[in-house]
Design a protein around this motif. Structure first.
Motif, PDB file in Angstrom:
ATOM      1  N   ASP A  22      71.468  26.039 -57.130  1.00 47.27           N
ATOM      2  CA  ASP A  22      72.898  26.256 -56.887  1.00 47.27           C
ATOM      3  C   ASP A  22      73.534  24.956 -56.401  1.00 47.27           C
ATOM      4  N   LEU A  23      74.544  24.469 -57.128  1.00 38.98           N
ATOM      5  CA  LEU A  23      75.201  23.215 -56.759  1.00 38.98           C
ATOM      6  C   LEU A  23      76.541  23.422 -56.062  1.00 38.98           C
ATOM      7  N   GLU A  24      76.876  24.650 -55.748  1.00 37.16           N
ATOM      8  CA  GLU A  24      78.167  24.940 -55.132  1.00 37.16           C
ATOM      9  C   GLU A  24      78.407  24.147 -53.837  1.00 37.16           C
ATOM     10  N   ASP A  46      76.468  25.488 -66.412  1.00 43.41           N
ATOM     11  CA  ASP A  46      77.687  25.947 -65.745  1.00 43.41           C
ATOM     12  C   ASP A  46      77.767  25.429 -64.315  1.00 43.41           C
ATOM     13  N   GLU A  47      76.613  25.028 -63.756  1.00 41.93           N
ATOM     14  CA  GLU A  47      76.614  24.462 -62.407  1.00 41.93           C
ATOM     15  C   GLU A  47      77.421  23.161 -62.350  1.00 41.93           C
ATOM     16  N   LEU A  51      80.646  19.990 -59.952  1.00 47.07           N
ATOM     17  CA  LEU A  51      80.650  18.535 -59.912  1.00 47.07           C
ATOM     18  C   LEU A  51      81.909  17.947 -60.538  1.00 47.07           C
ATOM     19  N   LYS A  52      82.654  18.767 -61.254  1.00 45.09           N
ATOM     20  CA  LYS A  52      83.851  18.271 -61.945  1.00 45.09           C
ATOM     21  C   LYS A  52      84.947  17.844 -60.973  1.00 45.09           C
ATOM     22  N   PRO A 112      82.732  28.854 -62.906  1.00 42.69           N
ATOM     23  CA  PRO A 112      81.433  28.733 -62.226  1.00 42.69           C
ATOM     24  C   PRO A 112      80.425  29.710 -62.813  1.00 42.69           C
ATOM     25  N   PRO A 113      79.147  29.459 -62.611  1.00 37.16           N
ATOM     26  CA  PRO A 113      78.108  30.340 -63.148  1.00 37.16           C
ATOM     27  C   PRO A 113      78.073  31.682 -62.438  1.00 37.16           C
ATOM     28  N   ALA A 114      77.641  32.696 -63.161  1.00 34.83           N
ATOM     29  CA  ALA A 114      77.447  34.017 -62.559  1.00 34.83           C
ATOM     30  C   ALA A 114      76.148  33.993 -61.764  1.00 34.83           C
TER      31      ALA A 114
END
Length: 222
Positions: A22-24, A46-47, A51-52, A112-114
């Motif tokens: 998880d990169l949140e 999607d992670e 970073l965007k 974001p990813p589910a």
């Protein structure tokens, strides 16, 4: 890596080989310029959504994660389409031609990813990673531990430690002590990127005193 939420000014992060999925927590690190995430458990590109929002990110090492998939071209194009400010991806320089091609071949990530459900504090991916790690022979764990720590040091431009430093230990002692040392060393290297000149001078003085103590102890033993 939730600690990253409290480190908005950090500039370099190396989290290689840490089972991260998880990169949140990174989306608030607005000064982040280099991010090393090799060999983790990032299953979805999607992670990259998190970073965007990082305006200064120029170096990303994401190789050897499940999200890279079987198609290296599609993977690279998708990363570059979503992070066009990158100058280096997976230790390979980004070209203007690639950035143009990414607009055609890459996939735009807009959400974001589910997240999968977490039971008793363990996600499915974490349990799989933990179960898999117990099947590795001690010799493979030792080799991986030494090589990965040297890789982390290489990423931060630090001279790798020779393998023969651990030759005097038994396999079990080497595996245990080496992994502990690597964890401590990686933590120190990461935290050093947060220090200013004054802080680094204090570290240098402390290290010098510790080395003198070790050398004195060695002479007494001889």
């Amino acid at each position: 890596i939730s600690i990253c939420r409290d480190l908005p000014n950090i500039e370099v992060i190396t989290f290689s080989v840490n089972g991260i999925s998880d990169l949140e927590p990174l989306h608030q690190c607005q000064n982040l310029s280099e991010l090393y995430l090799r060999k983790n458990n990032i299953t979805s590109l999607d992670e990259l959504f998190y970073l965007k929002t990082l305006p200064r990110l120029r170096v990303l090492w994401l190789a050897e994660n499940p999200c890279c998939g079987p198609d290296p071209h599609r993977y690279r194009m998708t990363v570059l389409r979503n992070l066009p400010s990158l100058q280096k991806l997976d230790n390979q320089a980004v070209t203007e031609e690639e950035l143009s091609q990414a607009l055609v071949d890459g996939v735009e990530i807009t959400a974001p990813p589910a997240r999968r459900s977490v039971e008793n504090g363990w996600s499915e991916s974490t349990m799989c990673s933990a179960a898999g790690s117990t099947t590795e022979p001690d010799s493979e764990l030792l080799t991986c531990s030494l090589e990965e720590t040297n890789k982390t040091q290489e990423e931060l431009d630090v001279k790798p430690v020779p393998r023969d430093k651990y030759s005097s230990f038994s396999p079990q002692e080497t595996d245990c002590s080496c992994k502990k040392r690597n964890n401590v060393l990686n933590a120190i290297l990461l935290l050093m990127t947060e220090l200013d000149a004054e802080g680094l001078e204090i570290i240098q003085q402390t290290v010098a005193r510790r080395l003198q103590a070790f050398h004195k102890k060695e002479l007494q033993e001889e």
